[in-house]
Design a protein around this motif. Sequence first.
Motif, PDB file in Angstrom:
ATOM      1  N   ASP A 189       0.819  -1.203   0.000  1.00  0.00           N
ATOM      2  CA  ASP A 189       0.000   0.000   0.000  1.00  0.00           C
ATOM      3  C   ASP A 189       0.858   1.261   0.000  1.00  0.00           C
ATOM      4  O   ASP A 189       0.461   2.300  -0.556  1.00  0.00           O
ATOM      5  N   VAL A 238       4.045   1.470  -1.321  1.00  0.00           N
ATOM      6  CA  VAL A 238       4.871   1.608  -2.527  1.00  0.00           C
ATOM      7  C   VAL A 238       4.050   1.738  -3.808  1.00  0.00           C
ATOM      8  O   VAL A 238       4.541   2.253  -4.813  1.00  0.00           O
ATOM      9  N   MET A 239       2.785   1.294  -3.779  1.00  0.00           N
ATOM     10  CA  MET A 239       1.955   1.381  -4.975  1.00  0.00           C
ATOM     11  C   MET A 239       1.284   2.753  -5.070  1.00  0.00           C
ATOM     12  O   MET A 239       0.955   3.373  -4.056  1.00  0.00           O
ATOM     13  N   LYS A 240       1.063   3.217  -6.275  1.00  0.00           N
ATOM     14  CA  LYS A 240       0.409   4.503  -6.503  1.00  0.00           C
ATOM     15  C   LYS A 240      -1.096   4.410  -6.306  1.00  0.00           C
ATOM     16  O   LYS A 240      -1.776   5.434  -6.163  1.00  0.00           O
ATOM     17  N   VAL A 241      -1.620   3.198  -6.337  1.00  0.00           N
ATOM     18  CA  VAL A 241      -3.046   2.950  -6.098  1.00  0.00           C
ATOM     19  C   VAL A 241      -3.166   2.055  -4.869  1.00  0.00           C
ATOM     20  O   VAL A 241      -2.163   1.497  -4.400  1.00  0.00           O
ATOM     21  N   TYR A 288      -5.350  -3.230  -5.653  1.00  0.00           N
ATOM     22  CA  TYR A 288      -5.275  -3.167  -7.117  1.00  0.00           C
ATOM     23  C   TYR A 288      -4.229  -4.126  -7.680  1.00  0.00           C
ATOM     24  O   TYR A 288      -4.097  -4.250  -8.898  1.00  0.00           O
TER      25      TYR A 288
END
Length: 439
Positions: free
Chosen positions: A262, A264-267, A271
Amino acid sequence: MTPLSILFLIITATALLSLSRQWAPLPLLAGACYMTLGQGVEIGPFSFTFIRLLLLTGFIRVFIRRERPAGGMCGMDRLMIAWSAWALICSVFHKEPGATLTFHLGMVYNILGIYYLIRCFCQDEKDVIGIIKMTAILLAPVALEMLSEQLTHRNLFASLGGVSDVPEIRRGRVRSQGPFAHSIMAGTVGALCAPLMIAIWKKEGMVAKIGLGACLLMVGASASSGPLMSVIFAVFALICWRWRHLTGHMRVAAVIGYIVLDLVMKVPAYYVIARIDVAGGSTGYFRAALIEASIKHLNEWWWAGTDYTRHWTPSGVPWSPDHCDITNYYIAHGVKGGLPLMLLYILVVWWGFRYVGALLRARADAPTGNEFLIWALGASIFAQAISSISAAYFDQSILFVYFPMAVLASLRAVTVEREEVAFGTDQIYPPAGVRSGAR
Protein backbone atom coordinates in the motif's frame (compact mmCIF):
# COMPACT_ATOMS: atom_id res chain seq x y z
CA MET A 1 -38.94 -30.01 -14.54
CA THR A 2 -38.12 -32.49 -17.30
CA PRO A 3 -39.13 -36.17 -16.94
CA LEU A 4 -35.46 -37.04 -16.47
CA SER A 5 -35.12 -34.51 -13.66
CA ILE A 6 -38.26 -35.79 -11.96
CA LEU A 7 -36.92 -39.35 -12.11
CA PHE A 8 -33.54 -38.21 -10.76
CA LEU A 9 -35.30 -36.31 -7.96
CA ILE A 10 -37.29 -39.40 -6.98
CA ILE A 11 -34.12 -41.52 -6.91
CA THR A 12 -32.01 -39.02 -4.94
CA ALA A 13 -34.81 -38.15 -2.51
CA THR A 14 -35.50 -41.83 -1.84
CA ALA A 15 -31.80 -42.44 -1.32
CA LEU A 16 -31.56 -39.47 1.05
CA LEU A 17 -34.40 -40.85 3.15
CA SER A 18 -33.22 -44.46 3.20
CA LEU A 19 -29.41 -44.48 3.16
CA SER A 20 -27.37 -44.76 6.34
CA ARG A 21 -26.05 -41.56 7.88
CA GLN A 22 -22.56 -42.08 6.42
CA TRP A 23 -23.97 -42.27 2.88
CA ALA A 24 -26.60 -39.55 3.28
CA PRO A 25 -24.40 -36.76 1.77
CA LEU A 26 -24.22 -38.69 -1.53
CA PRO A 27 -27.66 -37.63 -2.89
CA LEU A 28 -26.98 -34.00 -1.95
CA LEU A 29 -23.64 -34.05 -3.76
CA ALA A 30 -25.20 -35.79 -6.77
CA GLY A 31 -27.91 -33.16 -6.98
CA ALA A 32 -25.32 -30.37 -6.89
CA CYS A 33 -23.16 -32.06 -9.53
CA TYR A 34 -25.74 -33.19 -12.06
CA MET A 35 -28.67 -30.75 -11.90
CA THR A 36 -28.84 -27.08 -12.90
CA LEU A 37 -30.69 -24.11 -11.43
CA GLY A 38 -33.18 -24.52 -14.28
CA GLN A 39 -34.75 -27.55 -12.63
CA GLY A 40 -37.26 -26.96 -9.83
CA VAL A 41 -40.79 -25.90 -8.98
CA GLU A 42 -42.41 -22.55 -8.22
CA ILE A 43 -44.69 -22.32 -5.18
CA GLY A 44 -46.14 -18.82 -4.95
CA PRO A 45 -43.26 -16.36 -4.58
CA PHE A 46 -40.83 -19.12 -3.61
CA SER A 47 -38.59 -20.97 -6.04
CA PHE A 48 -37.63 -24.49 -5.02
CA THR A 49 -34.67 -25.48 -7.17
CA PHE A 50 -33.53 -29.09 -7.32
CA ILE A 51 -31.01 -28.65 -4.50
CA ARG A 52 -33.66 -26.95 -2.35
CA LEU A 53 -36.02 -29.88 -2.83
CA LEU A 54 -33.26 -32.22 -1.69
CA LEU A 55 -32.60 -30.03 1.35
CA LEU A 56 -36.30 -30.26 2.23
CA THR A 57 -36.05 -34.05 1.95
CA GLY A 58 -33.01 -33.94 4.21
CA PHE A 59 -34.92 -31.95 6.84
CA ILE A 60 -37.69 -34.55 6.76
CA ARG A 61 -35.11 -37.30 7.20
CA VAL A 62 -33.38 -35.77 10.24
CA PHE A 63 -36.78 -35.02 11.82
CA ILE A 64 -38.03 -38.58 11.36
CA ARG A 65 -34.76 -40.18 12.45
CA ARG A 66 -34.10 -37.60 15.18
CA GLU A 67 -30.58 -37.04 13.88
CA ARG A 68 -28.71 -34.16 15.45
CA PRO A 69 -25.45 -32.28 14.79
CA ALA A 70 -22.44 -34.04 16.25
CA GLY A 71 -21.30 -32.80 19.65
CA GLY A 72 -24.17 -30.37 20.15
CA MET A 73 -24.03 -26.61 19.65
CA CYS A 74 -20.65 -25.00 18.97
CA GLY A 75 -19.30 -21.52 18.26
CA MET A 76 -19.62 -21.71 14.50
CA ASP A 77 -23.24 -22.88 14.84
CA ARG A 78 -24.01 -19.71 16.80
CA LEU A 79 -22.30 -17.58 14.19
CA MET A 80 -24.30 -19.23 11.41
CA ILE A 81 -27.53 -18.63 13.34
CA ALA A 82 -26.54 -14.97 13.93
CA TRP A 83 -25.70 -14.60 10.22
CA SER A 84 -29.08 -16.06 9.26
CA ALA A 85 -30.98 -13.92 11.77
CA TRP A 86 -29.45 -10.66 10.57
CA ALA A 87 -29.95 -11.64 6.91
CA LEU A 88 -33.69 -11.84 7.64
CA ILE A 89 -33.93 -8.85 10.02
CA CYS A 90 -32.11 -6.47 7.68
CA SER A 91 -34.79 -7.08 5.03
CA VAL A 92 -37.07 -4.55 6.74
CA PHE A 93 -34.59 -1.76 5.98
CA HIS A 94 -34.74 -2.31 2.22
CA LYS A 95 -36.94 -0.50 -0.28
CA GLU A 96 -39.22 -3.52 -0.80
CA PRO A 97 -39.11 -5.48 2.49
CA GLY A 98 -41.39 -8.28 1.29
CA ALA A 99 -39.44 -9.06 -1.87
CA THR A 100 -36.12 -8.73 -0.06
CA LEU A 101 -37.28 -11.02 2.74
CA THR A 102 -38.32 -13.64 0.19
CA PHE A 103 -34.92 -13.47 -1.48
CA HIS A 104 -33.05 -13.60 1.83
CA LEU A 105 -35.19 -16.51 3.02
CA GLY A 106 -34.01 -18.47 -0.01
CA MET A 107 -30.38 -17.56 0.69
CA VAL A 108 -30.63 -18.58 4.36
CA TYR A 109 -32.53 -21.75 3.47
CA ASN A 110 -29.74 -22.81 1.09
CA ILE A 111 -26.72 -22.01 3.21
CA LEU A 112 -28.00 -22.84 6.68
CA GLY A 113 -29.71 -25.95 5.32
CA ILE A 114 -26.52 -27.27 3.75
CA TYR A 115 -24.50 -26.47 6.86
CA TYR A 116 -27.01 -28.10 9.21
CA LEU A 117 -27.44 -31.31 7.21
CA ILE A 118 -23.69 -31.81 6.78
CA ARG A 119 -23.30 -31.23 10.53
CA CYS A 120 -25.83 -34.02 11.10
CA PHE A 121 -24.36 -36.45 8.55
CA CYS A 122 -20.59 -35.92 9.11
CA GLN A 123 -19.63 -36.73 12.69
CA ASP A 124 -16.05 -37.98 12.68
CA GLU A 125 -12.90 -38.14 10.57
CA LYS A 126 -14.04 -41.34 8.87
CA ASP A 127 -17.19 -39.56 7.70
CA VAL A 128 -15.08 -36.66 6.38
CA ILE A 129 -12.93 -39.02 4.32
CA GLY A 130 -16.11 -40.66 3.07
CA ILE A 131 -17.65 -37.41 1.81
CA ILE A 132 -14.37 -36.48 0.08
CA LYS A 133 -14.34 -39.86 -1.70
CA MET A 134 -17.94 -39.33 -2.84
CA THR A 135 -17.02 -35.88 -4.13
CA ALA A 136 -14.03 -37.27 -6.04
CA ILE A 137 -16.11 -39.86 -7.89
CA LEU A 138 -19.04 -37.52 -8.59
CA LEU A 139 -16.86 -34.73 -9.98
CA ALA A 140 -15.19 -37.01 -12.54
CA PRO A 141 -18.19 -37.07 -14.97
CA VAL A 142 -18.63 -33.31 -14.52
CA ALA A 143 -14.99 -32.76 -15.49
CA LEU A 144 -15.37 -35.01 -18.54
CA GLU A 145 -18.45 -33.07 -19.63
CA MET A 146 -16.53 -29.81 -19.28
CA LEU A 147 -13.78 -31.31 -21.44
CA SER A 148 -16.47 -32.22 -23.98
CA GLU A 149 -17.52 -28.56 -24.01
CA GLN A 150 -13.97 -27.65 -24.97
CA LEU A 151 -14.04 -30.04 -27.92
CA THR A 152 -17.65 -29.70 -29.17
CA HIS A 153 -18.58 -26.19 -27.99
CA ARG A 154 -21.83 -27.64 -26.62
CA ASN A 155 -22.98 -27.93 -23.00
CA LEU A 156 -24.74 -31.26 -22.45
CA PHE A 157 -26.48 -29.89 -19.35
CA ALA A 158 -28.27 -27.25 -21.45
CA SER A 159 -31.18 -29.65 -22.03
CA LEU A 160 -32.01 -29.22 -18.33
CA GLY A 161 -32.27 -25.43 -18.61
CA GLY A 162 -30.48 -22.85 -16.52
CA VAL A 163 -27.25 -22.97 -18.57
CA SER A 164 -26.44 -21.90 -22.10
CA ASP A 165 -26.20 -24.45 -24.88
CA VAL A 166 -23.07 -22.75 -26.25
CA PRO A 167 -20.35 -21.96 -23.70
CA GLU A 168 -18.87 -18.48 -23.50
CA ILE A 169 -15.70 -17.89 -25.51
CA ARG A 170 -13.27 -15.21 -24.35
CA ARG A 171 -10.15 -14.36 -26.30
CA GLY A 172 -10.43 -17.61 -28.19
CA ARG A 173 -10.74 -19.77 -25.08
CA VAL A 174 -13.86 -21.82 -24.34
CA ARG A 175 -15.10 -21.27 -20.78
CA SER A 176 -16.79 -24.54 -19.81
CA GLN A 177 -19.38 -24.36 -17.04
CA GLY A 178 -20.97 -27.80 -16.82
CA PRO A 179 -24.12 -27.77 -14.63
CA PHE A 180 -23.09 -24.60 -12.79
CA ALA A 181 -24.49 -21.14 -13.46
CA HIS A 182 -21.13 -19.72 -14.61
CA SER A 183 -17.74 -21.02 -15.65
CA ILE A 184 -16.15 -19.29 -12.64
CA MET A 185 -18.45 -21.24 -10.32
CA ALA A 186 -17.50 -24.51 -12.02
CA GLY A 187 -13.78 -23.77 -11.81
CA THR A 188 -14.06 -22.61 -8.21
CA VAL A 189 -15.70 -25.89 -7.16
CA GLY A 190 -12.70 -27.72 -8.60
CA ALA A 191 -10.32 -25.35 -6.83
CA LEU A 192 -11.99 -25.74 -3.42
CA CYS A 193 -12.06 -29.54 -3.65
CA ALA A 194 -8.49 -30.00 -4.95
CA PRO A 195 -6.75 -29.78 -1.52
CA LEU A 196 -9.21 -32.30 -0.10
CA MET A 197 -8.16 -34.85 -2.73
CA ILE A 198 -4.52 -34.40 -1.76
CA ALA A 199 -5.51 -34.92 1.87
CA ILE A 200 -6.64 -38.51 1.22
CA TRP A 201 -3.82 -39.33 -1.23
CA LYS A 202 -1.97 -41.74 1.06
CA LYS A 203 -5.05 -43.64 2.26
CA GLU A 204 -7.21 -43.59 -0.87
CA GLY A 205 -4.66 -43.22 -3.66
CA MET A 206 -6.75 -44.22 -6.67
CA VAL A 207 -9.83 -42.24 -5.65
CA ALA A 208 -7.66 -39.24 -4.77
CA LYS A 209 -5.97 -39.32 -8.19
CA ILE A 210 -9.34 -39.47 -9.96
CA GLY A 211 -10.67 -36.64 -7.83
CA LEU A 212 -7.61 -34.42 -8.19
CA GLY A 213 -7.55 -34.98 -11.94
CA ALA A 214 -11.22 -34.01 -12.13
CA CYS A 215 -10.67 -30.89 -10.01
CA LEU A 216 -7.72 -29.68 -12.08
CA LEU A 217 -9.57 -30.41 -15.32
CA MET A 218 -12.53 -28.35 -14.09
CA VAL A 219 -10.24 -25.46 -13.19
CA GLY A 220 -8.47 -25.59 -16.55
CA ALA A 221 -11.66 -25.98 -18.61
CA SER A 222 -13.26 -22.98 -16.89
CA ALA A 223 -10.52 -20.79 -18.43
CA SER A 224 -10.80 -18.36 -15.50
CA SER A 225 -8.02 -16.70 -13.56
CA GLY A 226 -9.92 -16.74 -10.26
CA PRO A 227 -10.18 -20.54 -9.88
CA LEU A 228 -6.58 -20.98 -11.03
CA MET A 229 -5.36 -18.49 -8.44
CA SER A 230 -7.44 -20.28 -5.80
CA VAL A 231 -5.69 -23.55 -6.66
CA ILE A 232 -2.31 -21.84 -6.39
CA PHE A 233 -3.17 -20.46 -2.95
CA ALA A 234 -4.56 -23.84 -1.87
CA VAL A 235 -1.29 -25.53 -2.88
CA PHE A 236 0.64 -22.82 -1.02
CA ALA A 237 -1.45 -23.53 2.09
CA LEU A 238 -0.76 -27.27 1.79
CA ILE A 239 2.98 -26.64 1.43
CA CYS A 240 2.85 -24.58 4.63
CA TRP A 241 1.93 -27.79 6.49
CA ARG A 242 5.66 -28.38 6.99
CA TRP A 243 5.95 -25.00 8.72
CA ARG A 244 2.59 -24.98 10.48
CA HIS A 245 4.26 -24.01 13.74
CA LEU A 246 5.04 -20.64 12.11
CA THR A 247 1.42 -19.87 11.22
CA GLY A 248 1.31 -16.89 13.57
CA HIS A 249 4.43 -15.40 11.99
CA MET A 250 2.93 -15.92 8.52
CA ARG A 251 -0.18 -13.94 9.47
CA VAL A 252 1.97 -11.06 10.72
CA ALA A 253 4.10 -11.21 7.57
CA ALA A 254 0.97 -11.09 5.39
CA VAL A 255 -0.30 -7.96 7.17
CA ILE A 256 3.10 -6.27 6.93
CA GLY A 257 3.38 -7.25 3.27
CA TYR A 258 0.02 -5.66 2.48
CA ILE A 259 0.99 -2.46 4.29
CA VAL A 260 4.26 -2.28 2.35
CA LEU A 261 2.39 -2.79 -0.93
CA ASP A 262 0.00 0.00 0.00
CA LEU A 263 2.93 2.32 0.67
CA VAL A 264 4.87 1.61 -2.53
CA MET A 265 1.96 1.38 -4.97
CA LYS A 266 0.41 4.50 -6.50
CA VAL A 267 -3.05 2.95 -6.10
CA PRO A 268 -4.52 1.00 -3.14
CA ALA A 269 -2.79 -2.32 -2.54
CA TYR A 270 -5.85 -4.34 -3.53
CA TYR A 271 -5.28 -3.17 -7.12
CA VAL A 272 -2.57 -5.83 -7.26
CA ILE A 273 -5.34 -8.20 -8.40
CA ALA A 274 -5.68 -6.08 -11.53
CA ARG A 275 -2.21 -7.23 -12.56
CA ILE A 276 -3.01 -10.93 -12.23
CA ASP A 277 -4.03 -12.66 -15.46
CA VAL A 278 -2.96 -16.29 -15.44
CA ALA A 279 -5.74 -17.60 -17.71
CA GLY A 280 -6.07 -14.79 -20.24
CA GLY A 281 -8.93 -12.30 -20.43
CA SER A 282 -8.95 -11.60 -16.69
CA THR A 283 -11.17 -8.80 -15.36
CA GLY A 284 -9.02 -8.16 -12.30
CA TYR A 285 -9.13 -4.40 -12.81
CA PHE A 286 -12.94 -4.44 -12.63
CA ARG A 287 -12.79 -6.40 -9.38
CA ALA A 288 -10.33 -3.94 -7.86
CA ALA A 289 -12.47 -1.02 -9.03
CA LEU A 290 -15.50 -2.69 -7.44
CA ILE A 291 -13.71 -2.82 -4.08
CA GLU A 292 -12.81 0.86 -4.42
CA ALA A 293 -16.41 1.74 -5.35
CA SER A 294 -17.81 -0.16 -2.35
CA ILE A 295 -15.49 1.80 -0.03
CA LYS A 296 -16.38 5.10 -1.71
CA HIS A 297 -20.11 4.40 -1.32
CA LEU A 298 -19.84 2.87 2.16
CA ASN A 299 -22.39 5.33 3.54
CA GLU A 300 -25.00 3.82 1.23
CA TRP A 301 -24.80 0.22 2.42
CA TRP A 302 -22.91 -0.03 5.73
CA TRP A 303 -25.96 -0.54 7.95
CA ALA A 304 -28.29 -3.02 6.20
CA GLY A 305 -27.25 -3.12 2.54
CA THR A 306 -28.54 -1.25 -0.47
CA ASP A 307 -30.98 -1.74 -3.34
CA TYR A 308 -29.01 0.29 -5.88
CA THR A 309 -25.38 -0.13 -7.00
CA ARG A 310 -25.67 0.68 -10.70
CA HIS A 311 -23.69 3.92 -10.24
CA TRP A 312 -20.74 2.09 -8.67
CA THR A 313 -19.21 1.00 -11.99
CA PRO A 314 -19.55 2.13 -15.64
CA SER A 315 -21.21 -1.14 -16.73
CA GLY A 316 -24.34 -2.81 -15.41
CA VAL A 317 -25.85 -6.26 -15.65
CA PRO A 318 -28.58 -7.48 -18.03
CA TRP A 319 -30.66 -9.07 -15.26
CA SER A 320 -31.14 -5.90 -13.19
CA PRO A 321 -31.27 -2.17 -14.02
CA ASP A 322 -30.45 -1.34 -10.39
CA HIS A 323 -27.15 -3.15 -9.92
CA CYS A 324 -23.66 -3.55 -11.27
CA ASP A 325 -21.95 -6.94 -11.36
CA ILE A 326 -21.03 -7.73 -7.74
CA THR A 327 -18.22 -10.24 -8.40
CA ASN A 328 -17.08 -10.31 -4.79
CA TYR A 329 -18.68 -12.53 -2.13
CA TYR A 330 -17.71 -10.19 0.72
CA ILE A 331 -19.19 -7.14 -1.01
CA ALA A 332 -22.24 -9.20 -2.02
CA HIS A 333 -22.88 -9.79 1.69
CA GLY A 334 -22.51 -6.07 2.29
CA VAL A 335 -24.98 -5.19 -0.47
CA LYS A 336 -27.52 -7.65 0.97
CA GLY A 337 -27.07 -6.97 4.69
CA GLY A 338 -24.50 -4.26 5.30
CA LEU A 339 -21.32 -4.48 7.33
CA PRO A 340 -22.97 -6.70 10.00
CA LEU A 341 -23.70 -9.45 7.47
CA MET A 342 -20.28 -9.09 5.83
CA LEU A 343 -18.48 -9.25 9.18
CA LEU A 344 -20.51 -12.25 10.31
CA TYR A 345 -19.48 -14.12 7.15
CA ILE A 346 -15.84 -13.16 7.74
CA LEU A 347 -16.17 -14.41 11.32
CA VAL A 348 -17.50 -17.76 10.08
CA VAL A 349 -14.44 -18.13 7.84
CA TRP A 350 -12.11 -17.05 10.65
CA TRP A 351 -13.77 -19.49 13.04
CA GLY A 352 -13.02 -22.25 10.55
CA PHE A 353 -9.33 -21.38 10.75
CA ARG A 354 -9.55 -21.32 14.56
CA TYR A 355 -11.02 -24.81 14.54
CA VAL A 356 -8.14 -26.08 12.40
CA GLY A 357 -5.65 -24.81 15.00
CA ALA A 358 -7.70 -26.09 17.94
CA LEU A 359 -8.11 -29.55 16.42
CA LEU A 360 -4.41 -29.86 15.66
CA ARG A 361 -3.50 -28.79 19.20
CA ALA A 362 -6.00 -31.31 20.61
CA ARG A 363 -4.24 -34.08 18.69
CA ALA A 364 -0.71 -33.00 19.56
CA ASP A 365 -0.42 -35.50 22.41
CA ALA A 366 -2.51 -38.26 20.81
CA PRO A 367 -2.21 -38.11 17.00
CA THR A 368 -4.91 -39.87 15.00
CA GLY A 369 -3.05 -39.95 11.70
CA ASN A 370 -5.54 -37.55 10.12
CA GLU A 371 -3.90 -34.28 11.13
CA PHE A 372 -3.07 -33.40 7.51
CA LEU A 373 -6.75 -33.94 6.64
CA ILE A 374 -7.69 -31.19 9.10
CA TRP A 375 -5.01 -28.91 7.63
CA ALA A 376 -6.34 -29.61 4.13
CA LEU A 377 -9.84 -28.59 5.21
CA GLY A 378 -8.26 -25.32 6.32
CA ALA A 379 -6.54 -25.05 2.92
CA SER A 380 -9.92 -25.43 1.22
CA ILE A 381 -11.36 -22.63 3.36
CA PHE A 382 -8.27 -20.52 2.57
CA ALA A 383 -8.87 -21.07 -1.16
CA GLN A 384 -12.50 -20.09 -0.63
CA ALA A 385 -11.48 -16.92 1.23
CA ILE A 386 -9.28 -15.98 -1.74
CA SER A 387 -11.86 -16.88 -4.40
CA SER A 388 -14.48 -14.83 -2.53
CA ILE A 389 -12.59 -11.73 -3.69
CA SER A 390 -13.36 -12.51 -7.32
CA ALA A 391 -16.54 -14.62 -7.22
CA ALA A 392 -19.95 -14.31 -5.58
CA TYR A 393 -21.46 -17.78 -5.11
CA PHE A 394 -25.11 -17.99 -6.08
CA ASP A 395 -25.81 -21.51 -7.38
CA GLN A 396 -25.38 -25.06 -6.11
CA SER A 397 -21.64 -24.41 -5.74
CA ILE A 398 -22.39 -23.14 -2.22
CA LEU A 399 -22.56 -26.79 -1.13
CA PHE A 400 -18.81 -27.09 -1.75
CA VAL A 401 -18.19 -23.73 -0.04
CA TYR A 402 -19.84 -24.58 3.27
CA PHE A 403 -19.29 -28.31 3.75
CA PRO A 404 -15.62 -27.91 4.86
CA MET A 405 -16.81 -25.47 7.54
CA ALA A 406 -19.57 -27.82 8.63
CA VAL A 407 -17.30 -30.85 9.00
CA LEU A 408 -14.71 -28.80 10.90
CA ALA A 409 -17.48 -27.67 13.26
CA SER A 410 -18.52 -31.29 13.78
CA LEU A 411 -14.97 -32.44 14.46
CA ARG A 412 -14.42 -29.59 16.91
CA ALA A 413 -17.73 -30.11 18.72
CA VAL A 414 -17.05 -33.84 19.11
CA THR A 415 -13.55 -33.12 20.42
CA VAL A 416 -14.88 -30.70 23.05
CA GLU A 417 -17.57 -33.19 24.05
CA ARG A 418 -14.94 -35.89 24.57
CA GLU A 419 -12.81 -33.51 26.62
CA GLU A 420 -15.76 -32.69 28.85
CA VAL A 421 -16.42 -36.39 29.41
CA ALA A 422 -12.74 -37.12 30.04
CA PHE A 423 -12.38 -34.33 32.62
CA GLY A 424 -15.70 -34.85 34.32
CA THR A 425 -19.19 -33.50 33.82
CA ASP A 426 -18.74 -30.93 36.61
CA GLN A 427 -16.50 -28.82 34.34
CA ILE A 428 -17.62 -27.00 31.23
CA TYR A 429 -14.04 -27.06 29.95
CA PRO A 430 -10.98 -29.12 30.87
CA PRO A 431 -8.42 -27.56 33.21
CA ALA A 432 -6.61 -24.50 31.82
CA GLY A 433 -3.32 -26.38 31.45
CA VAL A 434 -4.78 -28.88 28.98
CA ARG A 435 -7.29 -26.81 27.09
CA SER A 436 -6.96 -27.31 23.35
CA GLY A 437 -8.41 -24.09 22.00
CA ALA A 438 -11.59 -22.18 21.31
CA ARG A 439 -14.87 -23.95 21.05
